[in-house]
Design an enzyme around this catalytic site. Structure first.
Site, PDB file in Angstrom:
ATOM      1  CG  HIS A  76      -0.232   0.226   2.518  1.00 12.59           C
ATOM      2  ND1 HIS A  76       0.482  -0.769   3.119  1.00 12.59           N
ATOM      3  CD2 HIS A  76      -0.125   1.309   3.317  1.00 12.59           C
ATOM      4  CE1 HIS A  76       0.991  -0.303   4.257  1.00 12.59           C
ATOM      5  NE2 HIS A  76       0.646   0.949   4.391  1.00 12.59           N
TER       6      HIS A  76
HETATM    7  N1  UDP Z   1      -3.334  -5.733   9.321  1.00 13.61           N
HETATM    8  C1  UDP Z   1      -4.559  -6.303   9.543  1.00 13.61           C
HETATM    9  N2  UDP Z   1      -5.293  -6.718   8.468  1.00 13.61           N
HETATM   10  C2  UDP Z   1      -4.836  -6.601   7.187  1.00 13.61           C
HETATM   11  C3  UDP Z   1      -3.561  -6.034   6.983  1.00 13.61           C
HETATM   12  C4  UDP Z   1      -2.831  -5.595   8.068  1.00 13.61           C
HETATM   13  O1  UDP Z   1      -4.997  -6.459  10.682  1.00 13.61           O
HETATM   14  O2  UDP Z   1      -5.566  -6.983   6.264  1.00 13.61           O
HETATM   15  C5  UDP Z   1      -2.610  -5.254  10.505  1.00 13.61           C
HETATM   16  C6  UDP Z   1      -1.245  -5.839  10.692  1.00 13.61           C
HETATM   17  O3  UDP Z   1      -1.133  -6.184  12.045  1.00 13.61           O
HETATM   18  C7  UDP Z   1      -0.314  -4.701  10.371  1.00 13.61           C
HETATM   19  C8  UDP Z   1      -1.146  -3.497  10.752  1.00 13.61           C
HETATM   20  O4  UDP Z   1      -2.454  -3.865  10.396  1.00 13.61           O
HETATM   21  O5  UDP Z   1       0.852  -4.710  11.122  1.00 13.61           O
HETATM   22  C9  UDP Z   1      -0.770  -2.201  10.093  1.00 13.61           C
HETATM   23  O6  UDP Z   1      -0.630  -2.424   8.780  1.00 13.61           O
HETATM   24  P1  UDP Z   1      -0.338  -1.394   7.619  1.00 13.61           P
HETATM   25  O7  UDP Z   1       0.383  -2.192   6.623  1.00 13.61           O
HETATM   26  O8  UDP Z   1      -1.603  -0.732   7.216  1.00 13.61           O
HETATM   27  O9  UDP Z   1       0.552  -0.231   8.222  1.00 13.61           O
HETATM   28  P2  UDP Z   1       2.128  -0.046   8.412  1.00 13.61           P
HETATM   29  O10 UDP Z   1       2.537  -1.032   9.446  1.00 13.61           O
HETATM   30  O11 UDP Z   1       2.827  -0.224   7.130  1.00 13.61           O
HETATM   31  O12 UDP Z   1       2.237   1.347   8.899  1.00 13.61           O
END
Ligand code: UDP
Length: 353
Positions: free
Chosen positions: A202
């Site tokens: 994303h």
């Molecule tokens: N996550 C979730 N469902 C999904 C994808 C991700 O629960 O379908 C959780 C997962 O624990 C991840 C967190 O959401 O660590 C944050 O994810 P994201 O990739 O949006 O943010 P980033 O960590 O890159 O800031």
């Protein structure tokens, strides 16, 4: 001590789950403010429901928009609310526009700001998350670092005061929730352990550029010749695939709506590896002892790359890199004991009460 936690995006909701529980345990009043940056049910409400976080006390309902618009709206609304509530400390998490706006409001109103996940440096320097992180760190009173590396990063940036190594709140969450991971999707999709990969993509540099996004999808089609590709898709990625007319690639994958944490982790626990640009998933893959192939120019968690548990890839060499799945060795590197939230609250109580 009266605390406001300002959250607004998926990675912040999951971290809030840990802090909320720990605040309750010690009887500290925590006021939850949701900026509304992520507002789809699957990106927001579902986490409150499945992780047992109390509903936000306030929702600023800023919604999506350009960076300036979003940050500006949060600044305006959160400042007014903060003046009304007059908290002793404002907690901000991670590196989103919500984080930056919350830190700015606190700093300008001379209310101490506590930044959870301070010091995690990520290149390119001009990516929105890194800009938010650097600025929030600069004006925070308490800098809660998940790793020793983030402490060192802050030192290099000239910040040493108020820096605390606490360990990582997502490790707390993983340990607390592991017994509740939900395997129903794994069963209903008839998945076989080690025969599928989980993909999340994303970041702006991957999905906002048509060529890059096409290259990633093409690489994932190649991966799908050997493994089932399970792709819980971020709304932004879905939107870009539509805008760029790249839908033809997606028929090779099992596309899912974004999942709640417990269902998501149920898949991660059983997959053979993950392909991602998510800072959170890099770590969670490690906790679940799975290799992570990173479609990123630079990882948030350098330690995991150095220890060969995360692998930096370009789309064109993804399939080749994934041969390393079989050499994966889990090396304990965790610093912290899974009690980061308790540490954070203890430090705040010692200093603010
Ligand atoms: N996550 C979730 N469902 C999904 C994808 C991700 O629960 O379908 C959780 C997962 O624990 C991840 C967190 O959401 O660590 C944050 O994810 P994201 O990739 O949006 O943010 P980033 O960590 O890159 O800031």
């Amino acid at each position: 001590m009266k605390v406001i936690s300002l959250i607004g995006a998926r990675p912040q909701f999951i971290k809030e789950a840990v802090l909320n529980k720990a605040f309750k345990k010690v009887g500290v009043e925590e006021i939850i403010v949701n900026s509304g940056q992520h507002y789809d049910y699957n990106m927001s409400d579902i986490f409150f429901k499945t992780l047992g976080i109390k509903s936000p006390d306030y929702n600023l309902e800023v919604g999506s928009g350009l960076h300036g618009e979003m940050t500006g709206k949060i600044l305006i609304e959160f400042e007014k609310l903060t003046m009304k509530i007059n908290p002793d400390v404002i907690l901000v998490y991670g590196d989103t526009n919500t984080t930056l706006a919350g830190a700015l409001v606190g700093a300008k109103l001379k209310i101490p700001v506590a930044h959870v996940e301070a010091g995690i440096r990520m290149l390119p320097k001009d990516m929105p998350e890194e800009i938010n992180r650097v600025l929030a760190d600069r004006i925070s009173t308490y800098l809660f670092c998940p790793t020793q590396r983030s402490v060192e990063n802050l030192k290099k940036e000239g910040i040493e005061e108020g820096v605390y190594f606490t360990g990582d709140v997502t490790y707390d969450l993983y340990l607390q929730m592991e017994k509740d991971f939900d395997y129903s999707l794994y069963n209903s999709l008839n998945l076989v352990g080690n025969e599928f990969v989980v993909v999340t993509i994303h970041r702006d540099y991957n999905v906002d550029n048509k060529t890059q996004l096409r290259n990633i999808l093409k690489a994932l089609v190649d991966v799908s010749r050997n493994k089932k590709v399970i792709f819980p898709m971020h709304p932004r990625t879905r939107k870009r695939i539509e805008e760029f007319s790249l839908g033809e690639f997606t028929e090779y994958f099992e596309i899912l709506d974004p999942l709640d944490y417990l269902s998501f982790m149920g898949l991660i626990k059983n997959c053979s590896s993950v392909i991602t640009d998510s800072g959170g998933l890099q770590r969670e893959a490690y906790y679940a002892k799975k290799p992570a192939f990173l479609l990123m120019p630079d990882p948030a968690w350098h330690e995991l790359v150095e220890k060969k548990m995360n692998f930096l890839c370009k789309p064109e060499d993804l399939v080749k890199m994934m041969e390393r799945e079989k050499d994966y060795k889990h090396i304990p590197y965790i610093q912290g004991k899974g009690n980061a939230a308790e540490q954070i609250i203890k430090i705040l109580m010692e200093n603010q009460c």
